[in-house]
Design a protein around this motif. Structure first.
Motif, short mmCIF file in Angstrom:
data_model
loop_
_atom_site.label_atom_id
_atom_site.label_comp_id
_atom_site.label_asym_id
_atom_site.label_seq_id
_atom_site.Cartn_x
_atom_site.Cartn_y
_atom_site.Cartn_z
N CYS A 20 -5.06 8.35 10.35
CA CYS A 20 -4.62 7.00 10.04
C CYS A 20 -3.27 7.04 9.33
N LEU A 21 -2.41 6.13 9.69
CA LEU A 21 -1.08 6.04 9.09
C LEU A 21 -1.02 4.92 8.07
N ARG A 22 -0.12 5.06 7.13
CA ARG A 22 0.26 3.95 6.25
C ARG A 22 1.59 3.45 6.76
N CYS A 23 1.66 2.15 6.96
CA CYS A 23 2.89 1.54 7.48
C CYS A 23 3.29 0.37 6.58
N TYR A 24 4.59 0.10 6.56
CA TYR A 24 5.04 -1.13 5.92
C TYR A 24 4.59 -2.29 6.77
N SER A 25 4.30 -3.43 6.12
CA SER A 25 3.74 -4.55 6.85
C SER A 25 4.32 -5.87 6.37
N CYS A 26 4.73 -6.71 7.31
CA CYS A 26 5.08 -8.11 7.06
C CYS A 26 5.07 -8.82 8.41
N SER A 27 4.70 -10.10 8.40
CA SER A 27 4.63 -10.81 9.67
C SER A 27 6.04 -11.22 10.12
N VAL A 28 6.73 -12.01 9.37
CA VAL A 28 8.12 -12.36 9.66
C VAL A 28 8.83 -12.52 8.33
N SER A 29 9.95 -11.83 8.18
CA SER A 29 10.67 -11.86 6.92
C SER A 29 12.17 -11.75 7.18
N THR A 30 12.95 -12.37 6.32
CA THR A 30 14.40 -12.21 6.41
C THR A 30 14.88 -10.99 5.64
N ARG A 32 14.05 -6.79 4.57
CA ARG A 32 13.37 -5.61 5.10
C ARG A 32 11.94 -5.55 4.58
N CYS A 33 11.04 -5.10 5.41
CA CYS A 33 9.62 -5.03 5.07
C CYS A 33 9.33 -3.71 4.35
N VAL A 34 9.55 -3.66 3.06
CA VAL A 34 9.33 -2.42 2.32
C VAL A 34 8.50 -2.63 1.06
N THR A 35 7.80 -3.74 0.95
CA THR A 35 7.00 -3.98 -0.25
C THR A 35 5.50 -3.87 0.02
N ASN A 36 5.02 -4.39 1.12
CA ASN A 36 3.59 -4.35 1.43
C ASN A 36 3.31 -3.22 2.41
N THR A 37 2.17 -2.55 2.21
CA THR A 37 1.76 -1.50 3.14
C THR A 37 0.38 -1.83 3.68
N ILE A 38 0.06 -1.19 4.80
CA ILE A 38 -1.23 -1.38 5.45
C ILE A 38 -1.69 -0.03 5.99
N ASN A 39 -2.99 0.20 6.01
CA ASN A 39 -3.56 1.39 6.63
C ASN A 39 -3.93 1.04 8.06
N CYS A 40 -3.36 1.76 9.01
CA CYS A 40 -3.63 1.49 10.42
C CYS A 40 -4.95 2.10 10.84
N SER A 41 -5.47 1.61 11.95
CA SER A 41 -6.65 2.21 12.55
C SER A 41 -6.26 3.53 13.19
N ALA A 42 -7.22 4.38 13.43
CA ALA A 42 -6.95 5.69 14.04
C ALA A 42 -6.25 5.50 15.38
N GLY A 43 -5.20 6.24 15.60
CA GLY A 43 -4.47 6.20 16.86
C GLY A 43 -3.33 5.21 16.89
N GLU A 44 -3.29 4.26 15.98
CA GLU A 44 -2.20 3.27 15.98
C GLU A 44 -0.93 3.89 15.41
N ARG A 45 0.18 3.26 15.70
CA ARG A 45 1.48 3.68 15.22
C ARG A 45 2.12 2.57 14.40
N SER A 60 9.81 -7.84 11.34
CA SER A 60 8.36 -7.84 11.40
C SER A 60 7.94 -6.38 11.49
N ALA A 61 6.89 -6.01 10.76
CA ALA A 61 6.46 -4.62 10.74
C ALA A 61 4.96 -4.55 10.58
N GLY A 62 4.38 -3.44 11.01
CA GLY A 62 2.94 -3.25 10.87
C GLY A 62 2.45 -2.14 11.76
#
Length: 113
Positions: A20-30, A32-45, A60-62
């Protein structure tokens, strides 16, 4: 015997959750998405979507399944990229600087060596 139990419990508690990866996450932002993180499911990028128009940028990131990383959006002014290391989707600027580093080293060696 007690040391063995403590060792096994310590190993279990310190084990990472598979691939599982940790990725930066935001839906739409003006910004850079560098404050919130999310743990992805196995196999996701991790993914980063950058869209720009009229001098404004939207990020947008995730997490994304590998199949989504193959498809490139056909939207003018938009770029979509995937990566597979922890927090690798910080911004397009980081990827650009990593690509330029070998070129800069080559120029430095050509000039000073």
């Amino acid at each position: 015997m007690n040391y063995l139990v403590v060792l096994v419990v310590g190993l279990i508690l310190s084990a990472s959750p598979g691939n599982c990866l940790r990725c930066y996450s935001c839906s739409v932002s003006t910004e850079r998405c560098v404050t919130n993180t999310i743990n992805c499911s196995a196999g996701e990028r991790c993914y980063l979507l950058l869209a720009g128009a009229a001098g404004a940028k939207a990020y947008s990131a995730g997490c994304a399944p590998p199949a989504a990383c193959i498809v490139q959006p056909n939207i003018p002014g938009a770029s979509f990229s995937c990566c597979n290391t922890d927090l690798c989707n910080a911004s397009d600027q980081v990827k650009l600087s990593l690509l330029l580093f070998p070129a800069l080293v080559s120029v430095w060696f050509a000039i000073f060596m």
